[in-house]
Design a protein around this motif. Structure first.
Motif, PDB file in Angstrom:
ATOM      1  N   GLY A  72       0.787  -1.222   0.000  1.00  0.00           N
ATOM      2  CA  GLY A  72       0.000   0.000   0.000  1.00  0.00           C
ATOM      3  C   GLY A  72       0.822   1.276   0.000  1.00  0.00           C
ATOM      4  N   ARG A  73       2.135   1.161   0.150  1.00  0.00           N
ATOM      5  CA  ARG A  73       2.985   2.340   0.105  1.00  0.00           C
ATOM      6  C   ARG A  73       3.601   2.487  -1.286  1.00  0.00           C
ATOM      7  N   PRO A  74       3.975   3.688  -1.667  1.00  0.00           N
ATOM      8  CA  PRO A  74       4.596   3.873  -2.977  1.00  0.00           C
ATOM      9  C   PRO A  74       5.903   3.091  -3.108  1.00  0.00           C
ATOM     10  N   ALA A 100      15.018   0.899   2.031  1.00  0.00           N
ATOM     11  CA  ALA A 100      13.734   0.213   2.151  1.00  0.00           C
ATOM     12  C   ALA A 100      13.286   0.137   3.610  1.00  0.00           C
ATOM     13  N   VAL A 101      14.191  -0.233   4.493  1.00  0.00           N
ATOM     14  CA  VAL A 101      13.839  -0.373   5.903  1.00  0.00           C
ATOM     15  C   VAL A 101      13.537   0.983   6.526  1.00  0.00           C
ATOM     16  N   ALA A 102      14.319   1.998   6.170  1.00  0.00           N
ATOM     17  CA  ALA A 102      14.145   3.324   6.774  1.00  0.00           C
ATOM     18  C   ALA A 102      12.849   3.998   6.346  1.00  0.00           C
ATOM     19  N   THR A 103      12.351   3.691   5.149  1.00  0.00           N
ATOM     20  CA  THR A 103      11.144   4.338   4.641  1.00  0.00           C
ATOM     21  C   THR A 103       9.915   3.442   4.704  1.00  0.00           C
ATOM     22  N   GLY A 104      10.134   2.146   4.881  1.00  0.00           N
ATOM     23  CA  GLY A 104       9.008   1.216   4.864  1.00  0.00           C
ATOM     24  C   GLY A 104       8.433   0.991   3.482  1.00  0.00           C
ATOM     25  N   CYS A 105       9.149   1.414   2.453  1.00  0.00           N
ATOM     26  CA  CYS A 105       8.687   1.270   1.074  1.00  0.00           C
ATOM     27  C   CYS A 105       9.463   0.159   0.360  1.00  0.00           C
ATOM     28  N   GLU A 106       8.793  -0.494  -0.559  1.00  0.00           N
ATOM     29  CA  GLU A 106       9.507  -1.420  -1.419  1.00  0.00           C
ATOM     30  C   GLU A 106      10.442  -0.625  -2.328  1.00  0.00           C
ATOM     31  N   GLY A 140       4.860   6.121  -7.152  1.00  0.00           N
ATOM     32  CA  GLY A 140       6.258   5.877  -6.810  1.00  0.00           C
ATOM     33  C   GLY A 140       7.064   7.159  -6.751  1.00  0.00           C
ATOM     34  N   ILE A 141       8.272   7.011  -6.238  1.00  0.00           N
ATOM     35  CA  ILE A 141       9.244   8.098  -6.150  1.00  0.00           C
ATOM     36  C   ILE A 141      10.505   7.651  -6.878  1.00  0.00           C
ATOM     37  N   ALA A 142      11.067   8.542  -7.682  1.00  0.00           N
ATOM     38  CA  ALA A 142      12.306   8.263  -8.402  1.00  0.00           C
ATOM     39  C   ALA A 142      13.491   8.733  -7.561  1.00  0.00           C
ATOM     40  N   VAL A 143      14.393   7.806  -7.254  1.00  0.00           N
ATOM     41  CA  VAL A 143      15.558   8.091  -6.419  1.00  0.00           C
ATOM     42  C   VAL A 143      16.800   7.652  -7.182  1.00  0.00           C
ATOM     43  N   GLY A 144      17.869   8.430  -7.081  1.00  0.00           N
ATOM     44  CA  GLY A 144      19.099   8.005  -7.729  1.00  0.00           C
ATOM     45  C   GLY A 144      20.278   8.834  -7.291  1.00  0.00           C
ATOM     46  N   ASP A 145      21.464   8.254  -7.399  1.00  0.00           N
ATOM     47  CA  ASP A 145      22.682   8.986  -7.059  1.00  0.00           C
ATOM     48  C   ASP A 145      23.574   9.102  -8.283  1.00  0.00           C
ATOM     49  N   SER A 146      24.222  10.247  -8.411  1.00  0.00           N
ATOM     50  CA  SER A 146      25.177  10.510  -9.479  1.00  0.00           C
ATOM     51  C   SER A 146      24.508  10.309 -10.844  1.00  0.00           C
ATOM     52  N   PHE A 289      22.441  10.638   4.882  1.00  0.00           N
ATOM     53  CA  PHE A 289      21.568   9.523   4.507  1.00  0.00           C
ATOM     54  C   PHE A 289      20.278   9.557   5.323  1.00  0.00           C
ATOM     55  N   ALA A 290      20.394   9.887   6.594  1.00  0.00           N
ATOM     56  CA  ALA A 290      19.202  10.001   7.442  1.00  0.00           C
ATOM     57  C   ALA A 290      18.283  11.108   6.933  1.00  0.00           C
ATOM     58  N   ALA A 291      18.876  12.214   6.469  1.00  0.00           N
ATOM     59  CA  ALA A 291      18.069  13.315   5.941  1.00  0.00           C
ATOM     60  C   ALA A 291      17.334  12.907   4.671  1.00  0.00           C
ATOM     61  N   ILE A 292      17.984  12.123   3.834  1.00  0.00           N
ATOM     62  CA  ILE A 292      17.345  11.638   2.603  1.00  0.00           C
ATOM     63  C   ILE A 292      16.134  10.766   2.950  1.00  0.00           C
ATOM     64  N   CYS A 293      16.336   9.824   3.857  1.00  0.00           N
ATOM     65  CA  CYS A 293      15.233   8.955   4.273  1.00  0.00           C
ATOM     66  C   CYS A 293      14.127   9.775   4.941  1.00  0.00           C
ATOM     67  N   GLY A 294      14.519  10.759   5.760  1.00  0.00           N
ATOM     68  CA  GLY A 294      13.547  11.593   6.443  1.00  0.00           C
ATOM     69  C   GLY A 294      12.715  12.415   5.482  1.00  0.00           C
ATOM     70  N   TRP A 295      13.337  12.947   4.427  1.00  0.00           N
ATOM     71  CA  TRP A 295      12.596  13.749   3.463  1.00  0.00           C
ATOM     72  C   TRP A 295      11.554  12.888   2.750  1.00  0.00           C
ATOM     73  N   ILE A 296      11.940  11.684   2.385  1.00  0.00           N
ATOM     74  CA  ILE A 296      10.983  10.772   1.731  1.00  0.00           C
ATOM     75  C   ILE A 296       9.819  10.475   2.669  1.00  0.00           C
ATOM     76  N   ASN A 297      10.127  10.193   3.925  1.00  0.00           N
ATOM     77  CA  ASN A 297       9.058   9.903   4.885  1.00  0.00           C
ATOM     78  C   ASN A 297       8.138  11.105   5.093  1.00  0.00           C
ATOM     79  N   ASP A 298       8.703  12.307   5.108  1.00  0.00           N
ATOM     80  CA  ASP A 298       7.885  13.513   5.252  1.00  0.00           C
ATOM     81  C   ASP A 298       6.939  13.690   4.066  1.00  0.00           C
ATOM     82  N   VAL A 299       7.456  13.448   2.862  1.00  0.00           N
ATOM     83  CA  VAL A 299       6.628  13.594   1.663  1.00  0.00           C
ATOM     84  C   VAL A 299       5.487  12.576   1.667  1.00  0.00           C
ATOM     85  N   LEU A 300       5.789  11.370   2.133  1.00  0.00           N
ATOM     86  CA  LEU A 300       4.774  10.321   2.131  1.00  0.00           C
ATOM     87  C   LEU A 300       3.786  10.488   3.280  1.00  0.00           C
ATOM     88  N   GLY A 301       4.179  11.244   4.326  1.00  0.00           N
ATOM     89  CA  GLY A 301       3.272  11.544   5.436  1.00  0.00           C
ATOM     90  C   GLY A 301       3.060  10.388   6.412  1.00  0.00           C
TER      91      GLY A 301
END
Length: 301
Positions: A72-74, A100-106, A140-146, A289-301
């Motif tokens: 049920g999550r993005p 995945a673990v930090a956001t609870g998302c697949e 979904g959310i698009a995530v990527g580095d470099s 890395f914590a800030a990245i996970c936190g921002w995703i969690n904030d957006v997802l609410g």
């Protein structure tokens, strides 16, 4: 800016002991051999109990990380970095698992085709094919580095052009977005550890002439050349301060904000390109890395 943080300096030294600066000047095959060896040195164990499986989606090999409760999550589509030349399912395996673990998302990570064997837009075609299949029944959310950050932003332009499912957000970690190479960061950090100006040039030479031409005109290849940024999703852009690509981040932020789109920028002092691999060795990288996970969690609410 000179790096003085002892944890970061140790990370750089440990990296260069396995993956020397000259690796980016070698053949693609030798570069990949050295890069894979370096990634293995820094690879962290996956969080216990996280289901992970390899499969094929839309003809593209992927690795799927499915934490308990993710239904049920993005979905988070994670595109790995590596200059479009190196990297794969193993190079960013631990980052994807922890995300995945930090956001609870697949999290789904595509093993997109690499240059020089496959010229652009093969890389974006693969990412877009997986994205379209994965978001047929969920957002979904698009995530990527470099280079993966480039692909994540390029995916948004691809979806805008084709009328496909637009990401809820784009999370771009030290991305290369096709900004002007006379920007201050390219001069200040021309000899930066982990990624030098000449390394960017070496990766560019791995692209076909057609791909290099596309980067001058096509925002799917180089987002900052876009004439319009309207209709794109919110963004979290994270830049490394000691990185020639740094100034691409604020330029992209400004372009999105000019269209009234939320675009948050976090620049990381004392950190070089590729610092996510140091998140268990450097407090600065850990906080990022914590800030990245936190921002995703904030957006997802």
């Amino acid at each position: 800016m000179q790096i003085t943080d002892p944890e970061v300096l140790k990370f750089i030294a440990d990296t260069q002991a396995v993956y020397p600066d000259e690796a980016n000047q070698a053949s693609a095959e030798e570069n990949r051999r050295l890069y894979d060896a370096m990634c293995e040195v820094f690879r962290e164990p996956r969080p216990a109990g996280l289901p992970v499986r390899d499969e094929v989606v839309a003809g593209v090999p992927v690795r799927r990380y499915t934490p308990v409760g993710s239904e049920g999550r993005p979905v988070l589509l994670y595109s790995h970095g590596g200059g479009f030349v190196v990297g794969g399912l193993d190079s960013h395996d631990d980052v994807c698992a922890e995300l995945a673990v930090a956001t609870g998302c697949e999290v789904v990570s595509p093993d997109y085709r690499l240059a020089p064997e496959h010229g652009f837009p093969a890389q974006l075609d693969d990412v877009a094919a997986v994205w379209t299949a994965e978001t047929a029944s969920r957002p979904g959310i698009a995530v990527g580095d470099s280079a993966g950050g480039n692909l994540s932003a390029g995916l948004c332009f691809r979806m805008r052009r084709t009328g496909g499912v637009m990401p809820l957000a784009q999370v771009l970690i030290y991305p290369g977005l096709g900004g002007p190479t006379d920007a201050p960061s390219y001069t200040e950090n021309a000899e930066a550890p982990m990624l030098r100006g000449k390394d960017l040039q070496a990766y560019a030479r791995m692209m076909s002439p057609e791909a290099r031409e596309l980067r001058r005109t096509n925002p799917e290849a180089a987002p900052l050349v876009a004439e319009s940024f309207a209709g794109l999703p919110p963004a979290f852009i994270v830049t490394a301060d000691v990185d020639p690509l740094r100034d691409d981040g604020p330029a992209y932020q400004a372009a999105l904000q000019a269209e009234g789109i939320r675009a948050d920028l976090r620049n990381e002092p004392q950190l070089p390109h590729g610092y996510l691999r140091a998140r268990h060795r450097s407090d600065k990288a850990r906080q990022s890395f914590a800030a990245i996970c936190g921002w995703i969690n904030d957006v997802l609410g």
